[in-house]
Design a protein around this motif. Structure first.
Motif, mmCIF file in Angstrom:
data_model
loop_
_atom_site.group_PDB
_atom_site.id
_atom_site.type_symbol
_atom_site.label_atom_id
_atom_site.label_comp_id
_atom_site.label_asym_id
_atom_site.label_seq_id
_atom_site.Cartn_x
_atom_site.Cartn_y
_atom_site.Cartn_z
ATOM 1 N N LEU A 72 0.837 -1.200 0.000
ATOM 2 C CA LEU A 72 0.000 0.000 0.000
ATOM 3 C C LEU A 72 0.871 1.248 0.000
ATOM 4 N N LYS A 73 0.381 2.275 -0.635
ATOM 5 C CA LYS A 73 1.129 3.513 -0.873
ATOM 6 C C LYS A 73 1.825 4.016 0.389
ATOM 7 N N GLY A 99 9.861 -1.011 -4.349
ATOM 8 C CA GLY A 99 8.961 -0.564 -5.416
ATOM 9 C C GLY A 99 7.558 -1.018 -5.109
ATOM 10 N N PRO A 100 6.648 -0.961 -6.058
ATOM 11 C CA PRO A 100 6.798 -0.235 -7.318
ATOM 12 C C PRO A 100 6.806 1.272 -7.060
ATOM 13 N N VAL A 101 7.762 1.963 -7.640
ATOM 14 C CA VAL A 101 7.925 3.391 -7.386
ATOM 15 C C VAL A 101 6.884 4.181 -8.170
ATOM 16 N N LEU A 102 6.163 5.033 -7.463
ATOM 17 C CA LEU A 102 5.147 5.878 -8.089
ATOM 18 C C LEU A 102 5.699 7.245 -8.470
ATOM 19 N N SER A 103 6.551 7.801 -7.602
ATOM 20 C CA SER A 103 7.094 9.134 -7.869
ATOM 21 C C SER A 103 8.287 9.396 -6.959
ATOM 22 N N VAL A 104 9.144 10.320 -7.390
ATOM 23 C CA VAL A 104 10.255 10.805 -6.574
ATOM 24 C C VAL A 104 9.969 12.264 -6.261
ATOM 25 N N VAL A 119 19.243 16.194 -11.777
ATOM 26 C CA VAL A 119 18.903 14.851 -11.324
ATOM 27 C C VAL A 119 18.185 14.115 -12.452
ATOM 28 N N SER A 120 18.559 12.873 -12.674
ATOM 29 C CA SER A 120 17.864 12.024 -13.629
ATOM 30 C C SER A 120 17.136 10.923 -12.853
ATOM 31 N N VAL A 121 15.843 10.771 -13.093
ATOM 32 C CA VAL A 121 15.022 9.801 -12.373
ATOM 33 C C VAL A 121 14.467 8.779 -13.360
ATOM 34 N N ASP A 122 14.644 7.513 -13.050
ATOM 35 C CA ASP A 122 14.094 6.435 -13.883
ATOM 36 C C ASP A 122 13.298 5.491 -12.990
ATOM 37 N N ILE A 123 11.960 5.590 -13.049
ATOM 38 C CA ILE A 123 11.114 4.727 -12.225
ATOM 39 C C ILE A 123 10.445 3.629 -13.053
ATOM 40 N N GLU A 124 10.757 3.570 -14.345
ATOM 41 C CA GLU A 124 10.134 2.591 -15.226
ATOM 42 C C GLU A 124 10.968 1.325 -15.414
ATOM 43 N N SER A 125 12.239 1.380 -15.099
ATOM 44 C CA SER A 125 13.111 0.230 -15.333
ATOM 45 C C SER A 125 12.885 -0.850 -14.279
ATOM 46 N N SER A 126 13.516 -2.014 -14.486
ATOM 47 C CA SER A 126 13.392 -3.103 -13.518
ATOM 48 C C SER A 126 14.073 -2.757 -12.201
ATOM 49 N N LYS A 127 14.996 -1.803 -12.235
ATOM 50 C CA LYS A 127 15.659 -1.336 -11.011
ATOM 51 C C LYS A 127 15.544 0.191 -10.967
ATOM 52 N N PRO A 128 14.433 0.730 -10.448
ATOM 53 C CA PRO A 128 14.235 2.186 -10.390
ATOM 54 C C PRO A 128 15.414 2.869 -9.700
ATOM 55 N N GLU A 142 13.456 11.384 -1.138
ATOM 56 C CA GLU A 142 12.101 11.037 -0.708
ATOM 57 C C GLU A 142 11.321 10.551 -1.925
ATOM 58 N N TYR A 143 10.709 9.371 -1.778
ATOM 59 C CA TYR A 143 9.936 8.833 -2.891
ATOM 60 C C TYR A 143 8.747 8.046 -2.382
ATOM 61 N N THR A 144 7.767 7.860 -3.263
ATOM 62 C CA THR A 144 6.535 7.155 -2.921
ATOM 63 C C THR A 144 6.456 5.860 -3.703
ATOM 64 N N ALA A 145 6.098 4.786 -3.001
ATOM 65 C CA ALA A 145 5.995 3.474 -3.634
ATOM 66 C C ALA A 145 4.726 2.775 -3.164
ATOM 67 N N GLY A 146 4.292 1.791 -3.932
ATOM 68 C CA GLY A 146 3.120 1.006 -3.556
ATOM 69 C C GLY A 146 2.234 0.743 -4.763
ATOM 70 N N TYR A 147 1.337 -0.222 -4.620
ATOM 71 C CA TYR A 147 0.400 -0.516 -5.702
ATOM 72 C C TYR A 147 -0.755 0.482 -5.730
ATOM 73 N N GLY A 148 -1.039 1.126 -4.609
ATOM 74 C CA GLY A 148 -2.129 2.089 -4.533
ATOM 75 C C GLY A 148 -2.500 2.344 -3.083
ATOM 76 N N GLU A 149 -3.554 3.109 -2.879
ATOM 77 C CA GLU A 149 -3.942 3.499 -1.522
ATOM 78 C C GLU A 149 -4.907 2.525 -0.868
ATOM 79 N N THR A 150 -5.555 1.668 -1.647
ATOM 80 C CA THR A 150 -6.552 0.758 -1.092
ATOM 81 C C THR A 150 -6.137 -0.685 -1.330
#
Length: 198
Positions: A72-73, A99-104, A119-128, A142-150
């Protein structure tokens, strides 16, 4: 092994030893309520509510650590410090461990007390990861990860695996072993394991 690979490996080891991950803002709710788990376990009394609540937390933690994924997020703060060791690149790549990383949200230089500008951010690769110039020695991300809030956002295989762990811990609380669910859980969770390329 080539000298360049040895150098890169030594640098990676050096940097990896200086990561520190903490939770800045936790999930708003649990993956399961105590009542939901009691129905799954077919438990009618309230005597074990505290135990079941602790087993829910333990099972979630086990699955998250097994997958390297946050269910959860959750917002994390990753502290990174460069150890004083000769380096061979003009930039650093810091991998985001959960992960899964949602945003940095923030990449901050602790010594200069300012946000990093390049800064270069890559959250789409297999290793964000987050990449920045090597002239920074102590940074937090600081970054946010999770499948979602519910709970409904979490893949059903992961939810079922977590429930199965809770049930096994509850029913065999005195005799369960770390390997007793291994094959079953690996089958359920296989498609959600991070895939390594190359």
């Amino acid at each position: 092994m080539k000298t360049g690979n040895i150098m890169a490996n030594e640098q990676a080891k050096c940097m990896a030893a200086h990561h520190n991950l903490t939770v800045v803002q936790g999930r708003g709710r649990s993956l399961f309520s105590v009542e939901e788990v009691k129905r799954y376990l077919r438990v009618d009394c309230n005597d074990d509510d505290t135990l079941i609540e602790s087993l829910i937390a333990a099972a979630i933690n086990h699955v998250e650590q097994h997958l390297g994924r946050t269910l959860l997020k959750t917002r994390y703060k990753l502290g990174w410090q460069y150890c004083r060791h000769e380096h061979y690149l003009d930039y650093f790549v810091v991998h985001l461990p959960m992960g899964p990383v949602l945003s940095v949200e923030k990449v901050f230089d602790c010594h200069r007390q300012e946000n990093l500008k390049r800064v270069s951010v890559d959250i789409e690769s297999s290793k964000p990861n987050v990449m920045f110039a090597c002239n920074h020695e102590q940074v937090f991300i600081e970054y946010t990860a999770g499948y979602g809030e519910t709970p409904e956002c979490v893949p059903p295989e992961i939810r079922q695996a977590t429930l199965s762990i809770i049930a096994e811990l509850y029913r065999n609380r005195d005799s369960v072993t770390p390997t007793s669910l291994k094959a079953f859980l690996e089958g359920l969770l296989f498609c959600h394991m991070p895939k390594r390329l190359g």
